[in-house]
Each structure stands twice: as structure tokens, then as C-alpha cells.
Motif scaffolding. Structure first.
Motif, PDB file in Angstrom:
ATOM      1  N   SER A   1       0.842  -1.204   0.000  1.00 46.42           N
ATOM      2  CA  SER A   1       0.000   0.000   0.000  1.00 46.42           C
ATOM      3  C   SER A   1       0.874   1.251   0.000  1.00 46.42           C
ATOM      4  O   SER A   1       0.587   2.222  -0.702  1.00 46.42           O
TER       5      SER A   1
ATOM      6  N   GLN B   1      -7.377   0.508   0.291  1.00 41.80           N
ATOM      7  CA  GLN B   1      -7.650  -0.762   0.958  1.00 41.80           C
ATOM      8  C   GLN B   1      -8.783  -0.587   1.973  1.00 41.80           C
ATOM      9  O   GLN B   1      -9.681  -1.405   2.054  1.00 41.80           O
TER      10      GLN B   1
ATOM     11  N   ASP C   1      -6.053  -1.325  -4.522  1.00 38.06           N
ATOM     12  CA  ASP C   1      -5.295  -1.863  -3.397  1.00 38.06           C
ATOM     13  C   ASP C   1      -6.111  -2.947  -2.715  1.00 38.06           C
ATOM     14  O   ASP C   1      -6.947  -2.663  -1.860  1.00 38.06           O
TER      15      ASP C   1
HETATM   16 MG   LIG Z   1      -2.004  -2.783   2.255  1.00 35.18          MG
END
Ligand SMILES: [Mg+2]
Ligand SMILES: Nc1ncnc2c1ncn2[C@@H]1O[C@H](COP(=O)(O)OP(=O)(O)O)[C@@H](O)[C@H]1O
Length: 581
Positions: free
Chosen positions: A378, A419, A499
Motif C-alpha cells: 500500500s 484498501q 489496493d
Molecule cells: Mg495494504
């Protein structure tokens, strides 16, 4: 600090000035009234050699009524303007804080916790608002009352008024002692409030998790602990403050007795005082001691508000760590991405989350990123839309350093599905239009088909007008993910970053989404972070990342032949079926 805060008074300067003026008027009348009373008694009732002077009574009584009305009016004005000034001031503070928070970069947000920002915007502002009103009204009023009353008392009878010179220091020293004991407790209590807020906030927003893990008992205990410590501290502080009352009464009644005694002697023995004058003296005595009391209360308020003022200023003075350059580029030419010797740490001087990353990605390529949790996947992609700035090296998009672009233009071309994605309360249409406010209904349907969201949206009774509850709690994880992908697609970005955005979507749908991407948006560069090899195996390039370093780059076949980590992940997922990532 005061300058930062007072600059926010802005359009409420007039009421802020009128309030103390009204208060001065009120005090003036209050000081005048005992004087007129004295005249009424001495010249009106007892005057004319004890016969009484009806004419004088009428005049003074009329004057009294006028003074009372004026005092009432001034008091009313003071209250009204004070309320306008302080609530306006609070409104401006909140507005500026909110705007400032919108400017914050991810780095700034990391610094303040959400709970703390919420407390600062709500209860801290309220505390400052109360203090501001107090200052405008009482902080001006009390000292003036004190001084006026003292002057008047001394002008009536200097000898008797020396009583004040004894009572005031006793009261002052007593109050000072009380204050110094209570102040540190109050400071501690406000920090505990923050803690309480974060406990409540964490619990309420994570309610589902708490219930799923049957942790209610534990959470209740945690809350009890914080709540109890606030109770104890407040009890102690209030116990100390409670001495205020008896101390004040001691001084007031002591002063009264002393004045009565001295006054009686002066009237009977020395004939140096009239009954009316004694009455006025008594009234002044009350006013003097009351204003001292008020001053002590302001003192408490201010000590309480000071901590809040500091916390507000911290928010207002925080500089956004991301700034637009002097002559920003406003057009992103293409979706090519290049990392040149990039290192990154979340905190200055902290440990590196990314070390020496070099990547060259052509416009339109599909890039898969594979790595364990915490391997900085990320972190890597967050540098592309410049959510954070690199610590070393540079990230280029469309051939230019991301720092040379206008931030908004860059982010409009680099769509990222985070995410931890969030839907806001509103209809599905509202949520999708975050991506592009002008999108037509046909476009909405088109992107939802691409993201395989159309099928479940049309199965809802309200279709695209279905209301999404706060936080998206009435759609499933996989549905939420698909809505977020559709929202990002609506931007028609040059670069699309997902993500771990299909982790809750079944493999077949996942494959369908990827196929749609390949066919419908071939010129968009796509970054796909995934746990499942199957999600990335048809990518042009797969990056294996481990501990913030690139472990290998290549196609599925190349990595399978040369990369140990990739091989291991691939075979473990083959064995357990490919849906256990
Ligand atoms: Mg991540
Ligand atoms: N906002 C943040 N502040 C400080 N450290 C962070 C932050 N976000 C992530 N990290 C740290 O950076 C490392 C990489 O995290 P992340 O990029 O989220 O990993 P991944 O996405 O691969 O699971 C982790 O050690 C994590 O603790």
C-alpha cells in the motif's frame, strides 16, 4: 496563541465590543442605585427634620425606576450581544478548523487521531466559546464593579471601608490556594476526556467486531476504568472548589458584621454616618465581594479553557505537508509511471518502509503487486497519487515528477481504490458521482457493468437509488468493493490503482472484472495489489515485494521460474485451492 484565536472573531467584532460596553452601563447603574437609595432615605424619608419630603421621594423614586430600567436594558443587551459574539466566534473557529482539516495531507492526519480531532472540534470549541462569553461579560464587569464600589464606599466613609482592605486580601489568598490545588486536576481531567472519547468512538465504530468477538465485557470494563478516573478527579476538584462558598460567606458576613458594628457606632456615638449611608455601604460591600467571587470563577474558567485553546491552535497552526509547486503542471500526458531510487519513511528519521525502489512502467500496462501483509504494498502505490511525499528519490507520472503537478489534477488522473475504502451515506448514484459529478446515468451503468456491480444493484428494489447507510453497512464487503471500483472508473483515470480491492469478491467475478478492464480501458495503466496469484497472473508485469524491497519483477512464467517467494505463494495457493488468499 491569542492572536491565532482572536483573528477568528472576524464579523463578530461589533457585538464583541458592544457586550463589554453594555456591561459597563449596567455596572454604572448598579453603582448609582445605592446612592439614590441613600438620598431617598436620608433626604426623602428622614429629611425635613424627620417630617419626610414627599416631593424628593417622588423625584428619587422616579430616578430609581429609570436607572433600574436602563440597567435592565444594558444587562439584556450584554447578554444578547455576548451570546451572538461567543457563538459566532465558535462558529468561525469550527469552520476554520474544518477547512484546515480538509487541507491536511495523509501525513498530517496520521499526527492527530480521529477521536482527538473530533473532541477538538466539538467540546474544546464549546469550552472556549463559554470562556469568551464569560470574559466579554464578567471579566469586564467584575473589576469595574469592584473599583467603582470601592471608590463609592470610601467616599461615603473611609474609616468603615477599611473593613474591605482586610476582607479582600483574606478572600484573595483563600481563592488563590483553592485555585492552585484545583488547576492541575482540571488539566488532567481534560486529557482523560480525550481518552474517554477515543474509547467510546473506537467501540461504537467497531461495534460489529466487538460483538463478533464477544468482547462486550472487556469493552465495558475499559469504559468503566476511564469513566471512574474522570469521576474521581472531578470529585476531588469540586471538593476543593466547594471551599469557595464558605470562604466567601465568611468574608461577606464577617464584613457585614464589622460594617454594622462600626456603622452603628458611627451613627449613634459619633453621628458621622446616616442610616441611608449605612444601607448603601452594605450594598457596596455585597457588590465588592460578589465581584471578587466572579473574578475567581473566571479564573477557573480560564484555566480550564487554556488547555482547549492550545488544542485548537494546534489544529489551526498545522501546516499541510503537501504544497502545490510554483508553476504546477495541470495535464498528465499519459499513464507511464517511474520510480527512481525511491526510499520512504512515514516519520522523519523513522525506519524506512520502502528502500531503493526502481521501476519503469509503460502507459497502459497492467501491473500486479504481490507480497505479505506489512510488506509495504500500500505504501508503494500511495506515492503515485502523491498521498505522501517520497523521502528520497522521485516518482514520475507521465514523464514528470509528481511534485511538479497540481495536486488536484494529478489525483484526478490517478484513481485509487484504497484498501480501507469508504462509502458515504447517500444513494448509490450519489456515491458513484463522487468520481465524476457530471456523469450521466448511462455512464453510471457502464462503469458498474465494468466493475460487475450492475448485476447486484439492479437486483435491489430501488436499484441505483438504493440508500447506502453510513459507512456502507447495508451492502456486503464484496459489493462495497465493486462500488468503489466503479466510482474510481467514473473518473476515466490514466492510472487506476486497486489496493486489494477484490479480496472479498469471488474468483469468477474477479476474473470478469479484469477481463472488462483489459477490453474496455486498455490505455489505462492498472496497478492491482492482490493476495491471490490468480488475480495478477495475466498482468504484463508482476512485482514481488518483501520487507519494503523489490524481490523480483517479471511475468508469471518468469517469476515462477526464478523467484522463490512467488513460487512458494503460487504452490501453496494451488494446493489449498486458489480462493484462500
Ligand atoms: Mg495494504
Ligand atoms: N500511516 C502510517 N503511519 C506509520 N506507519 C505506517 C502507516 N501505514 C503503514 N505503516 C507501516 O508501513 C509498513 C507497510 O505497511 P503497508 O504498506 O500498509 O503494508 P501492506 O499494504 O503491504 O500490507 C508497515 O510496517 C506499517 O506498520
Amino acid at each position: 496563541m491569542l492572536k491565532t484565536l482572536l483573528a477568528r472573531v472576524r464579523e463578530y467584532k461589533l457585538p464583541s465590543i458592544l457586550t463589554p460596553l453594555c456591561m459597563v452601563g449596567e455596572v454604572f447603574m448598579e453603582v448609582l442605585i445605592p446612592l439614590i437609595m441613600a438620598s431617598l432615605i436620608d433626604k426623602g424619608i428622614n429629611g425635613n427634620d424627620g417630617q419626610g419630603d414627599l416631593n424628593h421621594i417622588y423625584i428619587t423614586a422616579g430616578l430609581l425606576v429609570v436607572c433600574c430600567l436602563l440597567s435592565l436594558l444594558a444587562g439584556f443587551g450584554g447578554g444578547k450581544f455576548g451570546a451572538i459574539a461567543s457563538t459566532g466566534f465558535a462558529k468561525n473557529l469550527r469552520r476554520d478548523m474544518f477547512h484546515k482539516v480538509q487541507e491536511y495531507s495523509f501525513e498530517n492526519i496520521d499526527k492527530f487521531s480521529t477521536a482527538s480531532l473530533v473532541t477538538r472540534l466539538t467540546s474544546d470549541v464549546t469550552r472556549v466559546q463559554d470562556a469568551y462569553q464569560m470574559i466579554l461579560r464578567i471579566a469586564v464587569r467584575s473589576p469595574i464593579t469592584l473599583i467603582f464600589s470601592l471608590i463609592m464606599a470610601f467616599s461615603i466613609n473611609g474609616k468603615i471601608s477599611t473593613v474591605f482592605l482586610i476582607a479582600i486580601p483574606i478572600l484573595a489568598v483563600g481563592l488563590l490556594l483553592i485555585m492552585t490545588k484545583a488547576h492541575p486536576v482540571f488539566e488532567r481531567v481534560f486529557k482523560r476526556y480525550d481518552k474517554l472519547n477515543s474509547v467510546v468512538q473506537e467501540n461504537v465504530s467497531g461495534m460489529r467486531v466487538v460483538k463478533a468477538f464477544v468482547r462486550e465485557e472487556h469493552e465495558i470494563e475499559k469504559f468503566k476504568g476511564v469513566s471512574k478516573s474522570i469521576f474521581d478527579d472531578f470529585c476531588y476538584a469540586e471538593k476543593v472548589l466547594a471551599f469557595n462558598g464558605p470562604l466567601m460567606q465568611l468574608c461577606v458576613y464577617g464584613g457585614m458584621i464589622a460594617i454594622s458594628w462600626l456603622g452603628a457606632k458611627a451613627i449613634v456615638v459619633e453621628s458621622a454616618l446616616t442610616t441611608g449611608e449605612l444601607m448603601s455601604l452594605m450594598t457596596y460591600a455585597m457588590q465588592i465581594l460578589m465581584s471578587l467571587m466572579m473574578l475567581s470563577m473566571i479564573f477557573v474558567m480560564l484555566t480550564m479553557a487554556r488547555a482547549s485553546m492550545e488544542r485548537i491552535c494546534e489544529v489551526l497552526d498545522e501546516e499541510s505537508s503537501l504544497k502545490n509547486p510554483e508553476n504546477p503542471i495541470t495535464e498528465v500526458k499519459n499513464g507511464a509511471v517511474r520510480f527512481k531510487g525511491v526510499s520512504f519513511a512515514y516519520r522523519k528519521g523513522g525506519s524506512l518502509s520502502l528502500t531503493d525502489i526502481n521501476l519503469d512502467i509503460k502507459s497502459g500496462e497492467t501491473v500486479g503487486i504481490i507480497g505479505g501483509t506489512g510488506s509495504s504494498k500500500s505504501t508503494l502505490v500511495q506515492l503515485i497519487p502523491r498521498l505522501y511525499d517520497v523521502t528520497e528519490g522521485c516518482v514520475e507520472v507521465g514523464g514528470y515528477d509528481v511534485r511538479s503537478y497540481d495536486i488536484d489534477s494529478l489525483r484526478n488522473e490517478v484513481a485509487m481504490v484504497l484498501q480501507k475504502n469508504v462509502l458515504f451515506s447517500g444513494t448509490i448514484k450519489d456515491n458513484l458521482r463522487w468520481g465524476n459529478a457530471e456523469a450521466t446515468d448511462e455512464e453510471l451503468v457502464r462503469v458498474c457493468k465494468l466493475a460487475c456491480a450492475d448485476e447486484f444493484i439492479t437486483s435491489f428494489p430501488d436499484g441505483y437509488d438504493t440508500y447506502i447507510e453510513r459507512g456502507g453497512t447495508n451492502v456486503s464487503g464484496g459489493q462495497k468493493q465493486r462500488l468503489c471500483i466503479a466510482r474510481a472508473l467514473l473518473k476515466k483515470p490514466k492510472i487506476l490503482i486497486l489496493d486489494d480491492s477484490t479480496s472479498a469478491v469471488d474468483t469468477a467475478t474477479d476474473a470478469k472484472i479484469r477481463k472488462a478492464f483489459r477490453e474496455e480501458i486498455p490505455e489505462t495503466t492498472k496497478f492491482i495489489i492482490a493476495q491471490r496469484i490468480s488475480s495478477v497472473q495475466d498482468a504484463d508485469k508482476i512485482i514481488v515485494i518483501d520487507g519494503g524491497k523489490i524481490n523480483g519483477v517479471g511475468t508469471h512464467e518468469e517469476l515462477l521460474a526464478s523467484n522463490e517467494i512467488y513460487k512458494e505463494v503460487y504452490y501453496s495457493q494451488q494446493k489449498g485451492g486458489d480462493d484462500n488468499g
